[in-house]
Enzyme design. Structure first.
Site, PDB file in Angstrom:
ATOM      1  N   GLU A 114      -5.449  -8.407   0.053  1.00  0.00           N
ATOM      2  CA  GLU A 114      -6.146  -8.004   1.283  1.00  0.00           C
ATOM      3  C   GLU A 114      -7.580  -7.675   0.924  1.00  0.00           C
ATOM      4  OE1 GLU A 114      -4.740  -4.951   3.907  1.00  0.00           O
ATOM      5  OE2 GLU A 114      -2.638  -5.512   3.634  1.00  0.00           O
TER       6      GLU A 114
ATOM      7  N   GLU B 198       0.810  -1.223   0.000  1.00  0.00           N
ATOM      8  CA  GLU B 198       0.000   0.000   0.000  1.00  0.00           C
ATOM      9  C   GLU B 198       0.844   1.275   0.000  1.00  0.00           C
ATOM     10  OE1 GLU B 198      -3.086  -0.281   2.951  1.00  0.00           O
ATOM     11  OE2 GLU B 198      -3.989  -2.016   1.973  1.00  0.00           O
TER      12      GLU B 198
END
Length: 619
Positions: free
Chosen positions: A397, A309
């Site tokens: 995720e 991320e």
């Protein structure tokens, strides 16, 4: 009437502005920024809004090139149109219809329109609006027909590919949480998801963190030590699983800004101080893994994912350009060891940077990204437009919320959410990873009580939450998917069905009633449904019918814990009671049924949220 379908109306501008506010600076994706582009996509056609009790179900024709759709609502035909916010945060878009809006006020008329997305930062025109009015009452029935003799192809189980976990050095931790040994309990959790859910791999952050001692700079000389990595990955392999090798975070001795960290365990989020040494580290790690575990094993089963991320400043203190340099250096270092080893990314939050990743000249063997609160969007159009239609897609995720300690993680609502997402992506992604396997998780500190709202499928102590049972029931389905058609109030948007046949002729029908609306997480009686399931094409005369249920009082460990008066951690007697209750209960005793006219009909009530699993075993 104001025309909304041409792409120039002020309502479209307002919709794009609102989307930019959601996705831009200050929002969940703080590196998106800037205005939302006008995507050159067709207007969504054939939008239909079916009014029902407590909800409106929207359907529309798919738009070629769209990765998803932003649903809008207005109090009048001429607007103003605003995004329907179901409370999931992250990306308020869905990959397809049907979509059940349960946030509207019953009895009040609304106008709906849908806009296609080319990327999360490029929105097409709104459809022509249609009216609907959710009702206060009504029959609230759904009819489902399953063809037991049909064949809709092999059943795809996306959860089997990978599951998330806390950083894997946690597997070696001897400390206690709630009286449970952390490492042993986490190992048992991963073993359970492997044995019962069929999960093959585990992804976690921090394999390069200093607690495993992989890198030191000694008098200007790089020193590598992979013995800690060996202990971790040996443990994973002993559990019958494989790792997704997430190349993170930065060793402090290699960090440009070593004080830039994230989480309680202080993972370093800095770019490297020396790019060549970072490449040497990645190459040395890759070569070591090949030497220890074998080239065929690593090449065929160990995907290397670059960072986590980086489009969020909380995870990357460098610039976007520096991340792309990190990606290229990393990918090329992996490929120097062996060109067949899989490497990919961008492992981004909120479906960010996908078009940037596809545009890079660096090696790319799979796309990976994350989202929370909605089913994953459909990235196949982006991959196809980049000339990579067969590029594997890994959502590494995913979950009902990205918020630590949210009680919604422990609910039946989260269980129906998982089923909706898994059915949505089946056949169009290579893997969808629930985040995470176990409540042994310490990003923001270790759990302070049982059922603290952790991300885990399993509690501390490895009690199954409702969302674990959701996947366990889906795992029970057979290998041949069966055609299923649903009609009625909330069909496909609220009440969904997934059915399959085993080789021995056993038919499984998985039904759930759920909404994406977080405001209804505790349930809403107006959304309860009576469901009639007709199973046709059954080849033998008699079957045993089993009915398993997950709802507020079945398969819900939180309800059992409340009944025990639980507050913080169980005592020995309470652990024993909770352990005995750790199973999916029968809603009713098994019974024999006789096929008449080639079919069997079963009626059931299906509260929102709840899950029913009907299993017909030939006698």
């Amino acid at each position: 009437m104001t025309e909304l379908a041409g792409g120039t109306d002020t309502h479209i501008d307002r919709a794009r502005q609102r989307w930019a506010e959601l996705m831009g600076a200050g929002g969940v994706q703080d590196r998106a920024g800037g205005p939302v582009a006008a995507a050159d996509l067709p207007v969504p056609a054939c939008l239909s809004a079916a009014s029902g009790r407590g909800q409106v179900t929207l359907t529309w024709d798919p738009v070629p090139g769209a990765i998803g759709y932003a649903v809008h609502r207005a109090p009048a035909e001429d607007g103003p149109f605003e995004l329907v916010d179901h409370g999931g945060g992250d990306v308020l878009a869905v990959p397809h219809g049907a979509y059940a809006d349960t946030t509207a006020e019953p009895g009040k008329e609304y106008w709906y329109a849908v806009a296609p997305l080319a990327t999360v930062n490029a929105m097409g025109p709104l459809s022509a609006p249609v009216p609907a009015r959710p009702t206060v009452d009504g029959p609230a029935t759904v009819d489902v027909t399953v063809d037991a003799g049909g064949d809709a192809g092999p059943l795809h189980r996306p959860w089997r590919r990978v599951v998330g976990s806390e950083h894997l050095s946690h597997l070696l931790c001897a400390d206690l949480t709630g009286g449970q040994p952390i490492g042993a309990d986490l190992r048992a959790a991963l073993r359970r998801v492997r044995d019962e859910l069929g999960v093959e791999s585990v992804r976690a952050h921090g394999i390069l963190c200093d607690d495993l001692g992989v890198y030191r700079n000694v008098d200007g000389v790089s020193r590598f030590d992979f013995s800690g990595v060996d202990r971790v990955y040996d443990t994973v392999m002993d559990l019958g699983m494989r790792p997704v090798v997430e190349l993170s975070f930065m060793p402090r001795d290699l960090a440009r800004d070593p004080d830039k960290t994230v989480f309680a365990y202080r993972g370093c989020i800095s770019p490297p101080s020396d790019w060549d040494r970072w490449g040497e580290l990645v190459g040395a790690l890759t070569a070591h893994l090949v030497e220890r575990y074998g080239l065929a094993e690593v090449r065929d089963h160990w995907p290397f994912e670059v960072w986590n991320e980086a489009n969020l400043s909380v995870f990357w203190s460098g610039t976007p350009d520096e991340f792309w340099r990190l990606y290229e250096v990393s990918a090329r270092a992996v490929k120097l060891v062996d060109s067949g080893i899989q490497v990919g990314g961008p492992a981004s939050a909120a479906v960010g940077w996908i078009d940037d990743q596809l545009a890079t000249a660096a090696p790319l063997d799979f796309l990976s990204t994350h989202t929370y609160g909605s089913p994953p969007l459909d990235l196949r159009p982006l991959a196809a437009a980049a000339g990579r239609p067969d590029l594997p897609l890994l959502w590494t995720e995913w979950g009902v919320t990205a918020s630590h300690g949210s009680t919604i993680n422990d609910t039946v609502f989260a269980a129906t959410f998982l089923l909706r997402g898994m059915r949505s992506v089946a056949g169009r992604v290579d893997g969808l990873a629930p985040w995470v396997a176990s409540d042994h998780f310490e990003e923001l500190g270790r759990p302070e009580r049982l059922l603290h709202g952790g991300f885990g499928l399993l509690t501390v102590g490895n009690l199954a939450k409702p969302k674990y049972w959701a996947l366990a029931l889906a795992e029970r389905l057979g290998d041949v998917e069966l055609p299923a058609v649903s009609r009625g109030d909330g069909a496909d948007g609220l009440v969904e069905c997934w059915a399959a046949r085993r080789a021995d002729g056993t038919v499984g029908v998985l039904l759930w009633n759920g909404t994406l609306d977080h405001g209804k997480a505790s349930g809403d009686s107006t959304l309860d449904r009576d469901v009639t399931v007709t199973i046709t094409g059954l080849p033998v005369e008699r079957y045993t019918l089993r009915h398993l249920r997950v709802d507020a009082t079945h398969g819900n460990v939180a309800e059992t814990w409340r009944a025990l008066g639980g507050e913080e951690w169980p005592d020995d007697d309470q652990w024993a009671v909770l352990g005995e209750a750790d199973q999916i209960p029968l809603l009713e005793p098994d019974r024999d049924v006789t096929v008449r006219g080639g079919g069997v009909e079963v009626t059931l009530d299906l509260p929102m949220p709840s899950i029913s699993y009907l299993e017909l075993r030939p006698i």
